[in-house]
Design a protein around this motif. Structure first.
Motif, PDB file in Angstrom:
ATOM      1  N   SER A  88      19.168  25.867   7.548  1.00 35.63           N
ATOM      2  CA  SER A  88      18.431  27.126   7.394  1.00 35.63           C
ATOM      3  C   SER A  88      17.498  27.386   8.575  1.00 35.63           C
ATOM      4  O   SER A  88      17.041  28.514   8.762  1.00 35.63           O
ATOM      5  N   MET A  89      17.267  26.352   9.409  1.00 33.03           N
ATOM      6  CA  MET A  89      16.468  26.577  10.628  1.00 33.03           C
ATOM      7  C   MET A  89      17.251  27.388  11.667  1.00 33.03           C
ATOM      8  O   MET A  89      16.709  27.766  12.702  1.00 33.03           O
ATOM      9  N   PHE A  90      18.532  27.625  11.404  1.00 34.52           N
ATOM     10  CA  PHE A  90      19.370  28.451  12.287  1.00 34.52           C
ATOM     11  C   PHE A  90      18.798  29.876  12.396  1.00 34.52           C
ATOM     12  O   PHE A  90      19.119  30.608  13.323  1.00 34.52           O
ATOM     13  N   LEU A  91      17.959  30.250  11.447  1.00 34.37           N
ATOM     14  CA  LEU A  91      17.325  31.573  11.500  1.00 34.37           C
ATOM     15  C   LEU A  91      16.668  31.803  12.859  1.00 34.37           C
ATOM     16  O   LEU A  91      16.678  32.920  13.384  1.00 34.37           O
ATOM     17  N   GLU A  92      16.093  30.734  13.441  1.00 31.69           N
ATOM     18  CA  GLU A  92      15.436  30.913  14.749  1.00 31.69           C
ATOM     19  C   GLU A  92      16.448  31.404  15.788  1.00 31.69           C
ATOM     20  O   GLU A  92      16.176  32.350  16.537  1.00 31.69           O
ATOM     21  N   TYR A  93      17.597  30.768  15.828  1.00 33.93           N
ATOM     22  CA  TYR A  93      18.641  31.168  16.790  1.00 33.93           C
ATOM     23  C   TYR A  93      19.032  32.628  16.542  1.00 33.93           C
ATOM     24  O   TYR A  93      19.138  33.425  17.474  1.00 33.93           O
ATOM     25  N   ALA A  94      19.208  32.987  15.272  1.00 37.72           N
ATOM     26  CA  ALA A  94      19.629  34.350  14.926  1.00 37.72           C
ATOM     27  C   ALA A  94      18.579  35.374  15.364  1.00 37.72           C
ATOM     28  O   ALA A  94      18.919  36.440  15.889  1.00 37.72           O
ATOM     29  N   GLN A  97      18.581  35.763  19.209  1.00 33.92           N
ATOM     30  CA  GLN A  97      19.761  36.452  19.735  1.00 33.92           C
ATOM     31  C   GLN A  97      19.787  37.935  19.373  1.00 33.92           C
ATOM     32  O   GLN A  97      20.583  38.684  19.934  1.00 33.92           O
ATOM     33  N   SER A  98      18.993  38.351  18.398  1.00 37.15           N
ATOM     34  CA  SER A  98      19.149  39.719  17.918  1.00 37.15           C
ATOM     35  C   SER A  98      17.960  40.627  18.203  1.00 37.15           C
ATOM     36  O   SER A  98      18.080  41.847  18.081  1.00 37.15           O
ATOM     37  N   ILE A  99      16.801  40.077  18.611  1.00 40.94           N
ATOM     38  CA  ILE A  99      15.625  40.936  18.806  1.00 40.94           C
ATOM     39  C   ILE A  99      14.748  40.362  19.914  1.00 40.94           C
ATOM     40  O   ILE A  99      14.750  39.146  20.135  1.00 40.94           O
ATOM     41  N   ASP A 100      14.027  41.256  20.612  1.00 37.83           N
ATOM     42  CA  ASP A 100      13.161  40.810  21.707  1.00 37.83           C
ATOM     43  C   ASP A 100      11.803  40.407  21.141  1.00 37.83           C
ATOM     44  O   ASP A 100      11.017  41.247  20.709  1.00 37.83           O
ATOM     45  N   LEU A 101      11.519  39.116  21.204  1.00 40.22           N
ATOM     46  CA  LEU A 101      10.289  38.592  20.593  1.00 40.22           C
ATOM     47  C   LEU A 101       9.040  38.911  21.416  1.00 40.22           C
ATOM     48  O   LEU A 101       7.925  38.620  20.990  1.00 40.22           O
ATOM     49  N   ASN A 102       9.220  39.511  22.600  1.00 37.53           N
ATOM     50  CA  ASN A 102       8.038  39.919  23.379  1.00 37.53           C
ATOM     51  C   ASN A 102       7.431  41.196  22.819  1.00 37.53           C
ATOM     52  O   ASN A 102       6.289  41.529  23.114  1.00 37.53           O
TER      53      ASN A 102
END
Ligand code: SAM
Length: 463
Positions: A88-94, A97-102
């Motif tokens: 469930s820590m795969f959420l970080e990868y998702a 890959q899908s949104i700009d965290l800046n």
């Protein structure tokens, strides 16, 4: 462990399923133990935990070579790490890959208790971003509050609402995580009792509920916003079928997470799966192929705005003059108070990020808030009466006196037992083990008042 035959039969055609190794892994029953550290509190895992390897898809995740008694680890109670199943820590990868965290993001974790995904999200977001962790079941919302309090951040909020309540704030969120209630087959190694509750009828019921939850929350996602959908079920009806349902019923497109590097998921043993109708891509985790439990995740983007935009109230700048005395008091308790905003409601004082003042109004007007930022305490005649949340907060001032206790004293404190530490300190102090504050105490010379919350105290004896 013997798995339901109807489950095994239903999986025979599912992508990536390998009957022999799947059954054998469940017969062995061993389940890896993993933790995710809180980077706001520690940089490396606590030395006393037996770290084996990092979890490859998460920057803060680690496998342990043995499962300690977490209840008797003061580091656990100080919120320096969260015990979380690795898949469930795969959420970080998702998310990466899908949104700009800046960007400054508004994020909703809709089905959030006990807080595994929410603490992960809180660690990923920048401090200008805002996280709303929601849980519909009241008792579970309390556990969520406890875990988010341990994480210690001012930009997190906990709500206790039904998914349909979020339609009141159309287009509000940039990212919504729906870690849906499911039939739970992915966690059978962890919870063998759950095997007896599994049935095809329950899978069908869960699938309908998942559709309803997604339909209810959809309006609150903004145009271009991201939806991450996950379950801990192996059943197609809760995974691939839901992907097709999303594309049939919501204005969404599927996002392929491993577009940039198609080899990495193979290395990790994660299976790419496609839905029958739209060939939408999702990601499956099988415990015989990854070091983790059963899990599924898929990502989508909203194409077209199909909501009534939420009302953004104007907020009057806070009058600071009349609060001068309180401000002087709070300066003692909070680091960099100038950069934060505090407000009083029903005699409680809360600390939030000033950027979120208007967001707070939006949430207050539309949802039932269980926790806003950090609950600091109540103002007494001369000083603050501090709350437990403040002790665990990363905003607590270095000026607050700290009482360093031994391991035995830390356990006595967490059990809420009486103990009299040998200390010249007087008054409120943070009780800390190896520098990590566990809660409040008040030193009174020949007496020491233990303010650890009764409902959180350790009830069992050391093994
Ligand atoms: N995300 C959590 C974590 O990582 O710790 C686990 C969430 S668990 C898989 C699903 C959650 O959905 C449960 O906390 C459950 O109480 C909640 N739930 C149950 N029925 C629901 C409903 N109808 N709508 C929304 N959430 C629901």
């Amino acid at each position: 462990m013997s798995l339901p035959q109807a489950l095994l039969d239903s999986l025979s055609q599912v992508t990536g399923y390998q009957a022999d190794s799947f059954i054998k892994t469940h017969e062995l029953g061993d389940s890896p133990t993993s933790i995710r550290i809180n980077p706001s509190k520690i940089d490396i895992p606590p030395a006393h935990l037996k770290i084996q390897d990092p979890v490859p898809w998460n920057n803060n995740g680690y496998y342990l070579s043995e499962r300690p008694a977490f209840t008797f680890d003061p580091y656990f109670h100080a919120g320096t790490y969260y015990v979380q199943e690795a898949s469930s820590m795969f959420l970080e990868y998702a998310v990466r890959q899908s949104i700009d965290l800046n960007n400054e993001l508004r994020v909703l974790d809709l089905c959030a208790a006990p807080g595994g995904k929410s603490t992960l999200l809180a660690s990923l977001l920048n401090s200008d971003s805002l996280l709303v962790s929601n849980e519909v079941i009241k008792s579970r919302a309390n556990i969520l509050v406890d875990n988010m309090s341990k994480w210690g951040l001012t930009n997190t909020y906990v709500t206790n609402n039904d998914p349909k309540d979020f339609s009141r704030i159309g287009g509000y969120f940039d990212l919504i995580v729906v870690d849906a209630p499911c039939s739970g087959s992915g966690l059978f190694r962890r919870d063998p009792e759950a095997v007896t509750e599994w049935s095809l009828d329950n899978v069908a019921m869960c699938s309908h509920r998942q559709q309803r939850i997604l339909a209810d929350v959809w309006d609150s996602l903004k145009e271009g916003g991201i939806l991450l959908y996950s379950t801990c079920s192996y059943s197609e009806a809760e995974n691939e079928t839901i992907m097709d349902w999303i594309l049939d019923n919501l204005s969404a497109k599927n996002i392929v997470l491993d577009k940039k590097d198609t080899t990495v998921l193979d290395q990790w043993g994660i299976i790419r799966t496609a839905s029958a109708k739209h060939e939408s891509i999702g990601y499956r985790f099988y415990p015989d192929q990854v070091k983790g439990e059963g899990f599924f995740l898929a990502a989508f983007q909203k194409i077209k705005a199909d909501y009534q935009p939420f009302y953004q109230p104007r907020v009057k700048p806070q009058r600071t003059k009349s609060f001068k005395q309180e401000k002087n008091i709070l300066t003692h308790w909070i680091d960099d108070l100038e950069d934060k905003m505090w407000f009083e409601k029903n005699e409680n004082i809360y600390l939030i990020n000033p950027e979120h003042e208007a967001d707070l109004k939006v949430l207050q007007n539309n949802l039932y808030i269980k926790k806003a930022g950090i609950l600091l305490g109540q103002m007494g005649a001369k000083d603050l009466i501090p709350e437990h949340e403040l002790a665990l907060s990363t905003s607590i001032s270095t000026k607050v006196p700290v009482l360093d206790v031994s391991y035995e004293e830390a356990i006595a404190y967490l059990r809420k037992d009486d103990f009299v530490p040998d200390t010249p300190l007087r008054g409120w102090c943070g009780v800390a083990y190896e520098g990590h504050i566990l809660g409040w105490g008040k030193a009174l010379g020949n007496r020491f008042n233990n303010y650890y919350p009764k409902e959180l105290r350790i009830l069992s004896r050391l093994p």
